[in-house]
Design an enzyme around this catalytic site. Structure first.
Site, short mmCIF file in Angstrom:
data_model
loop_
_atom_site.label_atom_id
_atom_site.label_comp_id
_atom_site.label_asym_id
_atom_site.label_seq_id
_atom_site.Cartn_x
_atom_site.Cartn_y
_atom_site.Cartn_z
CB CYS A 52 -4.36 -1.18 11.61
SG CYS A 52 -4.56 -1.01 9.84
CB CYS A 55 -8.22 -2.73 11.13
SG CYS A 55 -6.88 -3.92 10.89
CG ASN A 77 -4.27 9.51 1.01
OD1 ASN A 77 -4.01 9.93 2.13
ND2 ASN A 77 -3.41 8.81 0.29
CG ASP A 78 -7.63 10.22 6.31
OD1 ASP A 78 -8.76 10.64 5.98
OD2 ASP A 78 -7.45 9.13 6.88
CG HIS A 122 -3.45 -5.66 10.18
ND1 HIS A 122 -3.46 -4.32 9.84
CD2 HIS A 122 -2.24 -5.89 10.75
CE1 HIS A 122 -2.31 -3.77 10.20
NE2 HIS A 122 -1.55 -4.70 10.76
CG ASN A 167 4.13 2.55 -2.83
OD1 ASN A 167 4.56 2.33 -3.96
ND2 ASN A 167 3.82 3.77 -2.40
CB SER A 175 3.80 4.24 6.34
OG SER A 175 2.72 4.78 5.62
CG HIS A 178 -5.09 -3.26 6.52
ND1 HIS A 178 -5.80 -3.70 7.61
CD2 HIS A 178 -5.87 -3.49 5.44
CE1 HIS A 178 -6.97 -4.16 7.20
NE2 HIS A 178 -7.04 -4.04 5.90
CG HIS A 180 -3.02 0.20 1.80
ND1 HIS A 180 -2.04 -0.31 2.62
CD2 HIS A 180 -2.60 1.44 1.46
CE1 HIS A 180 -1.07 0.58 2.78
NE2 HIS A 180 -1.38 1.66 2.08
CD GLN A 182 -1.18 5.67 -1.56
OE1 GLN A 182 -1.52 6.84 -1.75
NE2 GLN A 182 -0.03 5.36 -1.01
CD GLU A 196 3.91 3.19 -20.30
OE1 GLU A 196 2.68 3.00 -20.43
OE2 GLU A 196 4.61 2.53 -19.51
CG PHE A 328 20.85 0.49 -2.67
CD1 PHE A 328 20.10 1.38 -1.91
CD2 PHE A 328 21.28 -0.68 -2.08
CE1 PHE A 328 19.81 1.10 -0.58
CE2 PHE A 328 20.99 -0.97 -0.75
CZ PHE A 328 20.25 -0.07 0.01
CB VAL A 330 22.25 4.95 -5.55
CG1 VAL A 330 21.14 4.72 -4.51
CG2 VAL A 330 23.14 3.70 -5.62
CD GLU A 333 22.62 2.25 -10.60
OE1 GLU A 333 23.19 3.12 -9.93
OE2 GLU A 333 23.07 1.10 -10.72
#
Ligand SMILES: O=P(O)(O)O[C@H]1O[C@H](CO)[C@@H](O)[C@H](O)[C@H]1O
Ligand SMILES: O=P(O)(O)O[C@H]1O[C@H](CO)[C@@H](O)[C@H](O)[C@H]1O
Lengths: 364, 364
Positions: A52, A55, A77-78, A122, A167, A175, A178, A180, A182, A196, A328, A330, A333
């Site tokens: 990970c 970690c 962020n990389d 993790h 997320n 993805s 762990h 986290h 952002q 807003e 969904f 989609v 929507e």
């Protein structure tokens, strides 16, 4: 002459925050589902995963290693979507071609992106973390907000708004399991937030009150969409919810941003976060996926921005019927307008009735 | 002093149709992907499936059976999101409570929903259908539009707008592989469409020209975002595209709706649909998922609505890097603003370069 029944008849509700409509078709939840199913993450995740990137102590994708952190941990962020240093475009791009000037509005965007590890472990998620650990997460958001404000103010960094979000789960594009979140910090206020702020401003001009202040008052009075509340915050399925179990956590009194939180408020946010997410996980007895995030005042806000900002968080979870069947958003929507299959009140009833203290995994 | 490079530096572009912004981060496509992957549908689907609700002659979920249709086939959706007969709410709902009247805007919605089978064959999709068969699909849309207009006009049915669309592939929530689209017909104009009409109206007032007319002119002049064109239509990756390979098919001259199509235009739409979708399938050599739909004039349009409508179709495909790796429009996208990882021009280059005639399965 039949009466209109909000729990059965189709209607559309207006979202005053985004100035848009949502189609509600409560009878539609009955149709069978033969489509795609989500996979449920196995319960055999280790507390430490040597592969990970998040970690403690592990190597990162772009080289370097994480410290052996013991609480929360924030790093750049990389694969940031924006960079602090890049050439800029003039405020009003002149393409020379009059038609292009009319139709191609464009702005350069600088900024910075961060990852916030919620825990060194993790294999936990927010609903499985201890109260003090969650207070630390709120503290990390506060610290980040304050640092970015300072860098913008004192070092002239191109930072105007920081969008803090999480997320959670593969269904929401995460993805790495762990725990986290952002933070994307930009020199422009993102569309949703600026819409807003525009709505809040308009409401204030017309009603001499705060839109979210009035909304909280109404929800506390009606009590049909409340999931959980404490002294400082209330969590509701908003009247205009789009996602099946969408919720909003709103501060009861006007707080412009995390920077203004006192200790009691940090405590109360941690506690409502815990209760809501335990309920979410208990709903379908799975690690409930969602995207969530904080909406608050821009960094170094102008008087007017500060005046219009009211701290709240949105939770957008995709699941509809079970751990594997999602909604969904989609065709209709995307091309027409968002459509949901149960009313906000029905969703709130279910969430309110669930245990918000003991996580289902502790009951097995 | 570095120059601004649109293919490398972050910027945001404005969508004049929906009045919103999109963040473009072209350098971001380089990050590794460890997240959810789509499953690729197997190539062993039979031409007729006895368990399919849409195949000719088969029983439907709610009882009854499909006719042994040989071309396209339209029927009423068994799980319609709206119904023609239901009680209605007053135009301005009065909740008695002044706060509720301010914050809970609501409308009742009647209408009808249809399924349009594109072909009797269970195992084909638009890119695999013959030209004449696709002309029949366009004909079916036209017929539906005309019938609904007539029912609204002559029988007082509550139909104001028909949203014709297709969800293709499990990644876009499609629960039955049989080639089909849908049409949701409502007594209100859906949010997306009414926002577009508002933008077209505003542009016309300010510029005495049609927004999409000017846009087509510009795209035909620039030629950097064109995927394919013929006499009547042009297909572009719009300057403000959100989805990685999003496209828009626009009529070259002003056509308000399918009802106005002549035979040449029906032919030309069928042919550009075929070329675009063959390219889509050839991009990652898979059955390319998407949601697509038609935007056109409301039924029995007023003079002003007719004046502002310009026929176009949107295609929203989720795939980003391969048959299994999609773009997730999640956290930042839902809370901040949509973000993309390649420019519209880069996407158009790739689609333009692909074979639009021979489907990859025919090459094996
Ligand atoms: O009507 P279907 O194919 O059952 O359902 C699909 O399309 C609808 C219209 O876009 C969506 O509301 C549903 O979430 C989706 O699963
Ligand atoms: O940044 P991550 O986790 O790699 O990526 C995820 O979140 C981003 C921000 O919402 C999205 O743009 C990506 O599509 C999603 O996969």
């Amino acid at each position: 002459n039949q009466e209109f029944d909000f729990t059965d008849h189709s209607h559309r509700r207006y979202n005053p925050l985004t100035d848009s409509w949502i189609l509600v078709s409560p009878h539609r939840a009955k149709r069978p589902w033969l489509g795609q199913k989500e996979t449920v993450a196995k319960n055999t995740i280790p507390e430490y995963d040597e592969k990970c990137f998040l970690c403690p102590g592990n190597a990162r994708v772009t080289g370097g290693a994480n410290p052996k952190y013991e609480s929360t941990y924030i790093f750049q962020n990389d694969f940031a979507a924006v960079k602090t240093e890049q050439p800029t475009l003039p405020a009003h791009m002149d393409f020379k071609d009059p038609l292009k000037n009319k139709l191609f509005k464009v702005e350069s965007v600088r900024g910075n992106c961060f990852v916030i590890c919620f825990s060194p472990k993790h294999n936990v998620t927010i609903p499985q973390m201890k109260h003090d650990e969650l207070v630390n997460v709120v503290g990390a958001w506060q610290q980040l907000y304050n640092n970015l404000s300072k860098e913008a103010r004192d070092d002239g960094k191109p930072f105007k708004y920081v969008q803090i979000f999480e997320n959670k789960g593969t269904a929401m594009g995460c993805s790495n399991l762990h725990p986290h979140g952002q933070a994307w910090c930009l020199e422009s206020i993102p569309s949703e937030v600026s819409q807003e702020l525009k709505s809040f401003q308009k409401y204030k001009t017309e009603n001499h009150c705060d839109l979210l202040g009035d909304y909280v008052k109404l929800e506390l009075q009606e009590r049909t969409r409340i999931v959980v509340e404490n002294d400082s915050f209330v969590c509701v399925v908003p009247y205009w919810a789009v996602w099946p179990f969408e919720t909003m956590i709103v501060s009861k009194k006007k707080i412009a941003s995390v920077a203004q939180f006192n200790d009691k408020e940090k405590d109360d946010l941690a506690s409502i976060l815990k209760t809501l997410t335990v309920k979410y996980d208990n709903l379908f007895e799975c690690s409930f996926p969602y995207s969530m995030g904080l909406h608050q005042a821009p960094l170094n806000a102008t008087g007017e921005e500060l005046e219009n900002s009211w701290f709240h968080m949105h939770f957008y979870p995709p699941l509809l019927r079970s751990a594997t069947v999602r909604k969904f958003l989609v065709g209709f929507e995307l091309l027409g307008e968002p459509q949901r299959d149960l009313t906000a009140e029905q969703a709130a009833d279910r969430l309110r009735a669930l245990d918000g203290e003991v996580h289902y995994t502790e009951k097995l």
